[in-house]
Write a protein that holds these residues in place. Structure first.
Motif, PDB file in Angstrom:
ATOM      1  N   MET A  88      -5.143   4.866   2.082  1.00 29.15           N
ATOM      2  CA  MET A  88      -4.828   3.456   2.239  1.00 29.15           C
ATOM      3  C   MET A  88      -5.823   2.613   1.448  1.00 29.15           C
ATOM      4  SD  MET A  88      -3.252   2.148   5.714  1.00 29.15           S
ATOM      5  CE  MET A  88      -4.632   2.361   6.743  1.00 29.15           C
ATOM      6  N   HIS A 136       0.867  -1.177   0.000  1.00 30.11           N
ATOM      7  CA  HIS A 136       0.000   0.000   0.000  1.00 30.11           C
ATOM      8  C   HIS A 136       0.898   1.220   0.000  1.00 30.11           C
ATOM      9  CE1 HIS A 136      -2.880  -3.017   1.008  1.00 30.11           C
ATOM     10  NE2 HIS A 136      -2.219  -3.301   2.105  1.00 30.11           N
ATOM     11  N   SER A 157      -1.748  -1.906  -8.687  1.00 28.84           N
ATOM     12  CA  SER A 157      -0.649  -1.193  -8.010  1.00 28.84           C
ATOM     13  C   SER A 157      -0.115  -0.054  -8.870  1.00 28.84           C
ATOM     14  CB  SER A 157       0.469  -2.163  -7.650  1.00 28.84           C
ATOM     15  OG  SER A 157       0.906  -2.824  -8.814  1.00 28.84           O
ATOM     16  N   THR A 168      -3.842  -2.690  -3.230  1.00 27.87           N
ATOM     17  CA  THR A 168      -3.242  -2.591  -4.568  1.00 27.87           C
ATOM     18  C   THR A 168      -3.714  -3.734  -5.459  1.00 27.87           C
ATOM     19  OG1 THR A 168      -1.355  -3.725  -3.667  1.00 27.87           O
ATOM     20  CG2 THR A 168      -1.165  -1.348  -3.914  1.00 27.87           C
TER      21      THR A 168
END
Lengths: 232, 424
Positions: free
Chosen positions: B374, B200, B365, B377
């Protein structure tokens, strides 16, 4: 048998709106048709024969005058009552057969009996009987696209006759058939008329049909101009 | 009659194939979208819960009011006692004290001078107590890139990207520079045990993870913690229970004016998480509504086209004495059959695709570079029981609404025109 009146028409006028005015399709028709007759409305296009067939078949209502079919006054029937009259007592045969293309011969003929909610065993018996009348035994599982024009019209007749209606209305039933098929169909209808005592009322200008009629009702401009009975 | 209709429907491909196809696609998309959103939102919620919000969080009232500043001068005190009470009162949850802190991480050279330095966000949690679930909860073992997990006091983890940026390797010394809970400066030395990659972006940029006892020593927070996080034993957030637990806890605790009164908040009562939770709850309704409307329009058109094609058939049925309302009803029965068939097939396909995304996931990602929030991904769908029946709502409603609209023409039809129509 032919003396018992099945259709009584008195001073029938049928008008349709046309632009700002009206078009009179039927103009003072007086007529009675007895049970078991094999009669035809004869006349050129626009003479009013299909309009008269519509009114008799409870598909339309008179503008004035009265039409009584099997003791039902057509002008006073609700839509549901008219549908019930057609379902129980009337059979229709059309020029272009109007069969259900995806259903078999058997299923097409069975359909009116489904509407009348007959049980499966009775339906089967009646359908097989109609199939036998019309000589369609070998086509029972065929679908309309696999049949000839003559065979299709036979199925249409079987469908109209299976419930043994009191009255069959046939609008130009041989218009799409060749001479041989036309004669076959007409002979079949004539036999059914004699054997089942069903009244047939045609709308036609086809000479082949006319030659089979025992009563010829000539129409012109919405009026009956001649009414002949053939004595054989 | 039903048998007759069913035969017609099965044999007439143009009458059944197109509507079934439309319903199948719509239902499959509905199911897939729902599973996808449930998975994504569920991951998002659980990710945030694990690292930051917990399913429930206890802080002091003052800390809660200024939570963005992480004011450890308003931290919870007597935490061991409070945690024991929480464990006793709320048995369906696991409780874990944590300290959130910030400061500078400094890497000295051989002379003790600064070689590199960077700002860090820190988490102090229980890494060393045998049986602690925090390592598993934060998936630290799986996230380990180099070195090992802290095994003794004084060992910490840095995010891999951060350690690379600071040019420090496992075994190296680092110094944390920050302020204690009382506001004085603190300089505390740690040994870098290992590096982790959380997957993350927001966490990987500059995170230091230490055992809570080390952080207590560094920040002078004996038996204190910024917060105590509660996690449901089942591992999944249950909003109704969490809200109810928070209400019970808060109503039993002291006056609201006291900054040090412990307060409990459910995940949905913290910041933007409430919006996410509500969105997850209402999503299935929105998806269903959108697909019902969209598919109804398509099926209305399909119904109109079918109606035109079946004009002759309807005409002959009316001429043979079938009532208009009966014809209309049978068309609705047909649409129900199509709706059910399309819904079953569509649900099967939707579940299949959802299962594939649940199993293999979609890597996003590349889209998360520079992200400050937050977010996972990798997007994974999550098949839930509702996915097995959700598609039937748009599937059935859209076919029936489409037929209801297109079938109105039957009532407008003049019976008197049947002969003319039928001869055309």
């Amino acid at each position: 048998m032919e003396n018992s009146t099945i259709i009584r028409i008195e001073k029938l006028v049928k008008k349709f709106p046309m632009g700002k005015g009206e078009f009179t399709a039927l103009n003072g028709i007086d007529l009675t048709v007895g049970r078991g007759e094999f009669a035809g409305l004869i006349g050129p296009s626009g003479s009013g024969k299909t309009t008269l067939l519509n009114v008799v078949g409870s598909l339309d209502v008179p503008s004035s005058g009265s039409v009584t079919v099997l003791d039902h006054s057509i002008g006073e029937l609700s839509a549901k009552e008219a549908a019930l009259l057609r379902k129980q007592n009337l059979g229709f045969i059309f020029q272009s057969y109007n069969l259900f293309a995806v259903h078999t011969v058997y299923e097409n003929i069975e359909f009116p009996l489904l509407l009348l909610k007959y049980g499966p065993a009775e339906r089967k018996k009646m359908v097989l009987e109609a199939i036998e009348w019309l000589g369609l035994t070998d086509k029972i599982r065929s679908k309309p696209p696999q049949l000839s024009g003559g065979e299709c019209q036979r199925v249409a007749i079987a469908r109209a006759m299976v419930k043994k209606p009191s009255l069959v209305l046939a609008d130009e039933p041989t218009a799409n058939l060749d001479a041989a098929n036309s004669h076959n169909i007409l002979k079949t209808m004539e036999v059914l008329n004699r054997e089942l005592k069903t009244t047939f009322l045609f709308a036609t200008h086809d000479e082949k049909v006319i030659s089979y009629l025992r009563r010829k009702i000539f129409l012109a401009d919405g009026k009956v101009i001649n009414d002949e009975r053939v004595t054989s | 009659m039903i048998k007759f209709l069913l035969k017609g429907l099965l044999r007439d491909k143009s009458r059944s194939r197109m509507p079934v196809l439309v319903v199948t696609i719509g239902v499959a998309l509905t199911v897939l979208m729902h599973a996808y959103i449930t998975g994504f939102m569920g991951d998002l919620i659980e990710l945030n819960a694990r690292f930051s919000y917990g399913h429930l969080k206890v802080t002091t009232r003052g800390y809660a009011d200024n939570i963005q500043q992480m004011p450890n001068d308003l931290a919870l005190l007597n935490v061991n006692s409070l945690t024991a009470d929480l464990k006793k009162q709320f048995t369906g949850l696991e409780w874990s004290p944590r300290i959130q802190f910030g400061g500078l991480v400094d890497v000295p050279d051989t002379n003790g001078e600064t070689r590199s330095q960077g700002p860090a966000a820190g988490i102090g949690l229980d890494l060393l107590t045998p049986g602690s679930k925090e390592i598993k909860r934060l998936k630290l073992e799986k996230s380990l890139v180099r070195g090992h997990l802290p095994g003794k006091q004084g060992e910490v983890l840095l995010s891999e990207a951060f350690s690379r940026k600071l040019s420090v390797d496992p075994g190296g010394k680092i110094t944390f520079i920050g302020s204690t809970a009382a506001g004085s400066m603190t300089i505390y030395n740690f040994t870098l045990a290992g590096t982790v990659s959380m997957g993350h972006e927001a966490l990987d940029r500059g995170t230091i993870i230490a055992d809570i006892e080390d952080v207590r020593l560094a920040l002078d927070m004996d038996d204190a913690a910024s917060e105590i996080l509660g996690f449901f034993n089942g591992g999944f957030y249950i909003d109704d229970t969490a809200v109810s637990d928070a209400q019970i806890f808060n109503s039993a605790n002291g006056p609201k004016s006291d900054d040090f009164t412990p307060v409990m908040k459910s995940l949905s009562q913290q910041g933007a998480m409430g919006t996410y939770v509500n969105l997850t709850k209402s999503w299935s309704k929105y998806i269903s509504l959108i697909f019902i409307l969209a598919m109804s329009l398509v099926l209305w058109n399909a119904g109109l086209l079918g109606g035109l094609r079946r004009y002759g058939e309807v005409g002959i049925r009316l001429a043979m004495g079938e009532n208009k309302d009966h014809v209309y009803r049978t068309m609705i029965y047909e649409s129900m059959m199509i709706g059910i068939a399309g819904s079953v097939i569509g649900t099967a396909f939707g579940l299949l695709f959802a299962w594939l995304i649940q199993k293999y996931g979609i890597d996003i990602s590349g889209l998360m570079k520079g992200s400050s929030i937050m977010m996972p991904t990798e997007i994974k769908a999550k098949i839930s029981p509702v996915d097995f029946y959700l598609g039937f709502f748009p599937g059935l409603f859209s076919t029936m609404i489409g037929t209801l609209l297109s079938g109105i023409g039957i009532y407008k039809r003049q019976t008197a025109r049947l002969f003319k129509e039928l001869e055309v």
